[in-house]
Design an enzyme around this catalytic site. Structure first.
Site, short mmCIF file in Angstrom:
data_model
loop_
_atom_site.label_atom_id
_atom_site.label_comp_id
_atom_site.label_asym_id
_atom_site.label_seq_id
_atom_site.Cartn_x
_atom_site.Cartn_y
_atom_site.Cartn_z
N PHE A 139 0.82 -1.22 0.00
CA PHE A 139 0.00 0.00 0.00
C PHE A 139 0.85 1.26 0.00
CE2 PHE A 139 0.96 0.09 4.49
CZ PHE A 139 0.74 1.40 4.91
N LYS A 140 2.08 1.18 0.47
CA LYS A 140 2.92 2.37 0.57
C LYS A 140 3.26 2.96 -0.79
CE LYS A 140 4.70 0.94 5.05
NZ LYS A 140 5.84 0.52 5.88
N ASP A 141 3.12 2.17 -1.85
CA ASP A 141 3.35 2.68 -3.20
C ASP A 141 2.39 3.82 -3.54
OD1 ASP A 141 5.45 0.93 -3.94
OD2 ASP A 141 4.01 -0.65 -4.43
N LEU A 170 4.12 6.78 -1.93
CA LEU A 170 5.52 7.05 -2.24
C LEU A 170 5.80 7.26 -3.72
CD1 LEU A 170 7.11 4.79 0.48
CD2 LEU A 170 7.46 7.25 0.20
N THR A 216 8.78 -0.04 3.64
CA THR A 216 9.04 1.39 3.39
C THR A 216 10.25 1.56 2.50
OG1 THR A 216 8.01 2.13 5.45
CG2 THR A 216 9.62 3.60 4.45
#
Length: 563
Positions: free
Chosen positions: A127-129, A132, A168
């Site tokens: 989900f961090k994509d 970021l 991350t």
């Protein structure tokens, strides 16, 4: 204190929601560009908008694409005086062109009232994509503008330094790889992150990406990063930047998929769910950034019935919402052991309980401070003073709470009105490792869907939320239609990672299921052969000064064009 005047952050060009202040009260009036590049406020606080905007007419956005919806939402927080509309649209479009799913974050129906929001269709399957990829393009945009007409040493060069236990790091690297005027240094504890996560980082060979394997644990990596940001010597020569979840742009980007999933639900179930109906969200929670984005969406006007905080056995958030006290409870020795090394369970900070959902293994939640500020602000507002006084009081209260957390290991119980205000929006659940495995197994048996362990924590919390709402409705008068309506509210559970990223837990849960084959049913083609690719990683000793010298040397080589 900064007023952001250098970047045009004035009342004439910026609304209150496009100007930013620190949760601890010393920084205010900053522009969006300033808070993105700074990351952490000078007083140690986190940046938030001076006001959460109302998404007036949001109902008309129901048929927009993810990119167009993102533009409408982000424009409320970013002044066109800083990023003109066409430029912002282009940044957003490029950020999500990298996703494999046409809808970027597709919504699927699991069973009953529970739906799953798949957030793992970006480059690193996490989900961090979503945040970021956007943050990387923001950095690039701001640097290109600052460096226009400049050459050589006069150019603004950003040195991003971060510590990672896995996700991350790879998401930040994929967001910043190949960007001009940016160097990325990602520290991870040697031999303690999962093989997949390590390979996702170390097989990126772009000249501006530097993977540093520290001979220590995750705490050591974090301490080195903190030491570098506090070191006047390197800060005098290098412009350091942060990409972890404290960066405001990450929270902002994540608000989009709350609206998008709501509209997806309305399109998928036109007979039973209408625009204006309420929905619940269940969110696997560690550092509180993902669910905080849901809070912003709620405050902007999205009809949210409840935000369900789903924690693993590292349950500081669950304990706060149950008791009103926010307190570290470190665990050591055999009591701390658990999880699976192959899924990165040993990459955590010291004092946490190792679990099958290691990305949520935290002692304190770094983004919770932002919610505390809004709770304190609302409480201060009841005194009937002016807004400036309310904000000052909120900053002082948060500073006091965080000082107690640092010096005494916790604070609270908070005022009853503060806790009740929080409970009106949030509820919480704690899910054990065994319950996580049971949830993965049960859903696979019932519908054939494979959950990663973090998502399983969220789905189990969603199931409990549905059961609790049904039980509450049954206890009330059977003729009370509002109680029955609450029991029927759909719940969207956020899926934060592809199951292949945590194959150890998935295999442990499903190894006895007839016909289950990890490689055939779970492993994406993109992961096949990853271990055979060329890698670039540098081992460094657990010494912040040694890391400082590596950073200096590598940035110097980049500036000379040596790499």
């Amino acid at each position: 204190m900064s007023n952001g005047a250098a970047n045009g952050s004035s009342e004439q060009t910026h609304t209150a929601s496009q100007r930013y202040l620190s949760t601890r009260g010393e920084d205010s009036g900053l522009s969006f560009e300033e808070v993105v590049l700074k990351g952490l406020a000078t007083d140690g606080g986190l940046y938030i908008p001076e006001e959460i905007p109302s998404a007036t007419g949001w109902e008309a956005w129901k048929d927009l694409s993810f990119v167009d919806l993102a533009f409408n939402i982000l424009s409320l927080y970013i002044s066109p005086a800083e990023i003109p509309a066409d430029d912002l649209k282009d940044i957003i479009r490029r950020s999500y062109d990298t996703f494999r799913a046409e809808q970027v974050t597709p919504l699927i129906h699991l069973q009953g009232n529970i739906h799953l929001l798949e957030l793992f269709h970006g480059p690193t399957f996490a989900f961090k994509d979503v945040a970021l990829q956007f943050l990387g393009n923001l950095f690039e945009y701001f640097l290109v503008r600052r460096n226009e007409g400049k050459t050589g040493r006069d150019r603004y060069h950003l040195t991003v330094v971060g510590a990672t236990s896995g996700d991350t790091g790879s998401a930040a690297i994929y967001g910043l790889r190949g960007k001009k005027d940016v160097s990325v240094f990602m520290l991870h504890p040697k031999g303690r992150v999962s093989p997949i996560q390590e390979l996702q980082m170390t097989t990126v060979l772009d000249a501006n990406v530097h993977n540093l394997a520290v001979t220590g644990n995750f705490d050591n990596c974090q301490d080195i990063v903190k030491a570098l940001f506090a070191d006047p010597e390197i800060n005098a020569t290098h412009k350091l930047g942060a990409v972890n979840s404290i960066n405001w742009a990450r929270i902002l980007a994540q608000t989009v998929y709350y609206f998008h999933s709501y509209f997806s639900l309305a399109r998928q179930q036109p007979d039973s769910f209408k625009i204006g109906d309420k929905v619940r969200f269940s969110v696997p929670s560690g550092n509180f950034g993902d669910i905080l984005a849901g809070f912003f969406a709620y405050r902007m006007g999205l009809p949210v019935d409840k935000l369900v905080i789903a924690t693993n056995e590292n349950d500081i958030l669950d304990r706060f919402f149950k008791t009103g006290r926010y307190e570290k409870k470190p665990t050591y020795g055999s009591q701390a052991e658990g999880g699976l090394p192959q899924d990165g369970a040993q990459a955590h900070e010291d004092g946490v309980k190792e679990t099958l959902s290691p990305a949520m293994d935290i002692l304190v939640s770094s983004n919770f401070e932002r919610l505390l500020w809004f709770l304190a602000y609302k409480f201060a507002s009841s005194a009937g003073m002016d807004d400036e006084w309310n904000k000052k009081q909120a900053g002082q209260e948060v500073s006091s709470w965080l000082a107690d957390l640092k010096n005494k290991g916790g604070f609270g119980p908070v005022y009853k009105d503060v806790l009740e205000s929080a409970r009106r929006v949030f509820e919480s659940e704690r899910v054990s490792d065994q319950e996580t495995l049971d949830a993965i197994r049960a859903l696979y048996q019932e519908v054939g869907y494979v959950l990663d362990p973090h998502t399983a924590v969220g789905v189990e919390a969603a199931r409990r939320s549905v059961q609790r709402a049904a039980a509450a409705a049954a206890e009330n008068d059977e003729n009370n239609s509002s109680s029955a309506a609450v029991a029927e509210v759909p719940i969207i559970s956020l899926s934060t990672a592809h199951p292949a990223k945590f194959g150890g837990a998935v295999s442990l849960a499903l190894q006895d299921e007839e016909g289950f084959e990890f490689e055939a049913k779970v492993l994406p083609q993109e992961f096949v052969g990853l271990e055979k690719r060329e890698k670039r990683v540098r081992e460094v000793e657990n010494d912040w000064k040694a890391v400082r010298e590596v950073v200096r040397q590598q940035v110097e080589e980049e500036l000379k064009g040596g790499r």
